[in-house]
Design a protein around this motif. Structure first.
Motif, PDB file in Angstrom:
ATOM      1  N   ARG A 167       0.797  -1.219   0.000  1.00 37.81           N
ATOM      2  CA  ARG A 167       0.000   0.000   0.000  1.00 37.81           C
ATOM      3  C   ARG A 167       0.836   1.279   0.000  1.00 37.81           C
ATOM      4  N   GLY A 168       2.061   1.222   0.479  1.00 32.21           N
ATOM      5  CA  GLY A 168       2.928   2.388   0.349  1.00 32.21           C
ATOM      6  C   GLY A 168       2.779   3.443   1.420  1.00 32.21           C
ATOM      7  N   TYR A 169       2.124   3.121   2.546  1.00 30.12           N
ATOM      8  CA  TYR A 169       2.020   4.068   3.650  1.00 30.12           C
ATOM      9  C   TYR A 169       1.939   3.267   4.950  1.00 30.12           C
ATOM     10  N   THR A 170       2.126   3.947   6.066  1.00 30.89           N
ATOM     11  CA  THR A 170       1.963   3.338   7.380  1.00 30.89           C
ATOM     12  C   THR A 170       0.696   3.861   8.020  1.00 30.89           C
ATOM     13  N   ALA A 171       0.267   3.215   9.086  1.00 30.86           N
ATOM     14  CA  ALA A 171      -0.919   3.671   9.808  1.00 30.86           C
ATOM     15  C   ALA A 171      -0.692   5.065  10.382  1.00 30.86           C
ATOM     16  N   GLU A 172       0.527   5.318  10.866  1.00 27.17           N
ATOM     17  CA  GLU A 172       0.822   6.638  11.433  1.00 27.17           C
ATOM     18  C   GLU A 172       0.705   7.724  10.372  1.00 27.17           C
ATOM     19  N   ARG A 173       1.294   7.477   9.205  1.00 27.24           N
ATOM     20  CA  ARG A 173       1.204   8.480   8.139  1.00 27.24           C
ATOM     21  C   ARG A 173      -0.246   8.679   7.705  1.00 27.24           C
ATOM     22  N   TYR A 174      -0.997   7.595   7.638  1.00 28.34           N
ATOM     23  CA  TYR A 174      -2.404   7.681   7.257  1.00 28.34           C
ATOM     24  C   TYR A 174      -3.152   8.604   8.215  1.00 28.34           C
ATOM     25  N   LEU A 175      -2.980   8.388   9.510  1.00 33.55           N
ATOM     26  CA  LEU A 175      -3.689   9.195  10.496  1.00 33.55           C
ATOM     27  C   LEU A 175      -3.204  10.640  10.507  1.00 33.55           C
ATOM     28  N   GLU A 176      -1.928  10.849  10.248  1.00 34.09           N
ATOM     29  CA  GLU A 176      -1.410  12.222  10.172  1.00 34.09           C
ATOM     30  C   GLU A 176      -2.066  12.988   9.030  1.00 34.09           C
ATOM     31  N   ARG A 177      -2.166  12.345   7.858  1.00 29.79           N
ATOM     32  CA  ARG A 177      -2.807  12.987   6.717  1.00 29.79           C
ATOM     33  C   ARG A 177      -4.292  13.241   6.997  1.00 29.79           C
ATOM     34  N   LEU A 178      -4.932  12.292   7.669  1.00 27.11           N
ATOM     35  CA  LEU A 178      -6.341  12.456   7.994  1.00 27.11           C
ATOM     36  C   LEU A 178      -6.544  13.640   8.939  1.00 27.11           C
ATOM     37  N   ALA A 179      -5.672  13.765   9.917  1.00 22.40           N
ATOM     38  CA  ALA A 179      -5.754  14.904  10.842  1.00 22.40           C
ATOM     39  C   ALA A 179      -5.543  16.211  10.093  1.00 22.40           C
ATOM     40  N   GLU A 180      -4.624  16.211   9.142  1.00 23.16           N
ATOM     41  CA  GLU A 180      -4.378  17.412   8.341  1.00 23.16           C
ATOM     42  C   GLU A 180      -5.608  17.771   7.509  1.00 23.16           C
ATOM     43  N   ALA A 181      -6.263  16.754   6.949  1.00 23.18           N
ATOM     44  CA  ALA A 181      -7.465  16.999   6.155  1.00 23.18           C
ATOM     45  C   ALA A 181      -8.548  17.641   7.008  1.00 23.18           C
ATOM     46  N   ARG A 182      -8.759  17.105   8.206  1.00 18.87           N
ATOM     47  CA  ARG A 182      -9.809  17.636   9.074  1.00 18.87           C
ATOM     48  C   ARG A 182      -9.472  19.035   9.577  1.00 18.87           C
ATOM     49  N   ALA A 183      -8.191  19.300   9.761  1.00 19.70           N
ATOM     50  CA  ALA A 183      -7.793  20.635  10.202  1.00 19.70           C
ATOM     51  C   ALA A 183      -7.952  21.665   9.096  1.00 19.70           C
ATOM     52  N   THR A 184      -7.849  21.227   7.849  1.00 15.72           N
ATOM     53  CA  THR A 184      -7.917  22.132   6.705  1.00 15.72           C
ATOM     54  C   THR A 184      -9.337  22.346   6.206  1.00 15.72           C
TER      55      THR A 184
END
Length: 499
Positions: free
Chosen positions: A315-332
């Motif tokens: 898949r090319g990502y980790t769970a941590e990176r996934y959640l970081e991007r998700l948090a960024e999306a919600r913050a934006t």
């Protein structure tokens, strides 16, 4: 691309007027699988109607039945051949009837379809949707089934991108728009690269021009389609650089496309599916936040919360990176709703791996999730991992535990909306109660509400209204009508029978 199992007859809002004595041939298209298949079915219908056929109400009224297949799920083969068995009797009941099998399963199985079901007239794959009418006509004078499976899309816009073909949309107020075909990812569980080919982006100007035309036709909502939409344009930029354009930066153009499509006059809502987490970039979140027409909904496939399983899946990502991007999306993006895909029981998944999935699903607080038990598909890497297959009873127990977690989060998200005023796009009467209307919010949530008697005519399919949410359930909301916002812009043809 999200696989949503279904078997829908293509039934539009604008049936062509047909007189009782009309001798024209009639067709039905049954669609299985994802949104890309739904869009392909619309194009097949458009091509058949351009060739003089008209839509039938059911198989019993049809001269042509098209089965547009999917091969994502384990029982796809059995479902297809079971339906073909029933259609053998249907075909024998009337001279001239024809059966077409198209789509991903046809692409994968190729000659197997005709070998197992000799009464099929046409077998065609994913790369030759543009040939539907021609192949059907050729089969009328053929003594044997016609199988045409192209191994790759031909370099022609009308062949590569179904959006360039004639269309009979399922819904007149919204439309799919293909921006990309194929996929360059090689997830271990996915057959899509094998049946859809390499990733190719549609020319940027063509996409915007199509959306402009759709808006002129009264469409107010578009969904941009691709197997990996947020990598859109990377191949176009590379080709431009190779052609000598030094200004072409090797980056996706998806955020630019969102902005330009969202600026098209008349388009009130823009959606897209499906992005890949490894390619998710801050500029996409910024474009969503800054473009008023882009809806506050992100389908963000997780697949697994275990880094070990994600690596096995490629898949090319980790769970941590996934959640970081998700948090960024919600913050934006204010008031963002998030949905996902999760596979339970991928080969080698341990109890600890599954616990990590539960943890990530709980932390992500999804509005809803498509959850699937792993099913091996011939031609994928995962299908060869038999020694690591998870016991079905264990996978089933895990599936139920995951369902509880995602439904708990979905109910909480819905309950938080009680008392709020939501804009809904009216989709028509509820399936369970024709006296109740169903609409969808910008966050892609289904809302049921009763229209006032004096508003029933104006609140037709494709119109917009505001609704106060009064009650929440796991999969829908209940609301009270507040205000009519906008009339439907598309025209409706009234069937007229000539005598």
């Amino acid at each position: 691309m999200t696989d949503r199992p279904h078997d829908d007859q293509l039934a539009g809002e604008r049936p062509e007027s047909v007189s009782p004595g009309d001798a024209r041939r009639r067709y039905v298209v049954h669609t299985y699988g994802c949104q890309m298949n739904e869009h392909d079915s619309e194009r097949i219908a458009g091509l058949l109607e351009a060739d003089g056929l008209v839509r039938a109400d059911s198989d019993s009224d049809a001269d042509v039945v098209v089965l547009n297949t999917c091969c994502i799920r384990e029982n796809a083969d059995n479902k297809l051949y079971g339906n073909l068995g029933h259609l053998k009797t249907w075909k024998a009941e009337k001279d001239g009837r024809q059966i077409v099998v198209s789509g991903c399963l046809a692409q994968k199985d190729q000659d197997k379809v005709a070998a197992r079901a000799g009464h099929v007239d046409v077998v065609m794959g994913t790369h030759n949707v543009h040939r539907a009418a021609e192949l059907l006509e050729a089969a009328r004078s053929s003594d044997a089934p016609i199988t045409e499976i192209l191994e790759a899309a031909v370099v022609d816009d009308h062949a590569m991108f179904p959006s360039a073909l004639p269309v009979q949309r399922q819904k007149a107020y919204n439309s799919w728009v293909t921006i990309q075909i194929g996929c360059d990812n090689h997830c271990a569980f996915c057959i899509v690269p094998a049946v859809r080919g390499e990733e190719m982006s549609r020319p940027y100007a063509d996409i915007v021009a199509e959306v402009e035309q759709l808006a002129a036709d009264g469409v107010t909502e578009v969904t941009l389609l691709g197997q990996n939409v947020n990598s859109y344009g990377r191949d176009l930029q590379l080709a431009a650089r190779q052609a000598g354009d030094e200004s072409a930066r090797l980056r996706p153009l998806f955020s630019d496309l969102l902005r330009d499509v969202g600026r098209v006059d008349g388009i009130r809502r823009v959606r897209y599916t499906s992005p890949h987490p490894k390619d998710m970039r801050p500029d996409t979140f910024a474009a969503m936040a800054e473009t008023a027409a882009v809806c506050e909904h992100l389908h963000y496939p997780l697949q697994s919360g275990s880094d070990r399983v994600l690596a096995l899946m490629h898949r090319g990502y980790t769970a941590e990176r996934y959640l970081e991007r998700l948090a960024e999306a919600r913050a934006t993006i204010p008031d963002l709703a998030v949905s996902t895909d999760i596979i339970v029981g991928f080969p080698g998944e341990t109890d600890d791996d599954f616990e990590r999935t539960l943890e990530v699903a709980a932390a992500a607080e999804y509005d809803y999730a498509y959850t699937f038990l792993f099913s091996p598909r011939e031609g994928t890497e995962a299908a060869g991992m038999e020694s690591d297959f998870v016991d079905p009873a264990v996978a089933g127990e895990r599936f139920e535990r995951l369902r509880i977690v995602v439904e708990r989060s979905a109910v909480a998200k819905h309950q938080a909306r009680v008392g709020r005023i939501e804009e809904v796009l009216v989709e028509g009467p509820s399936k369970k109660d024709p006296g109740v209307l169903s609409g969808r919010t910008r966050q892609n949530k289904l809302v049921h509400f009763a229209p006032p008697a004096d508003m029933e005519r104006r609140l037709r399919t494709g119109s917009y209204a505001t609704v106060e949410v009064t009650r929440a359930a796991a999969h829908h909301l209940i609301g009270r009508f507040v205000e009519h916002v906008a009339d439907a812009r598309h025209t409706v043809r009234i069937p007229v029978a000539s005598v």
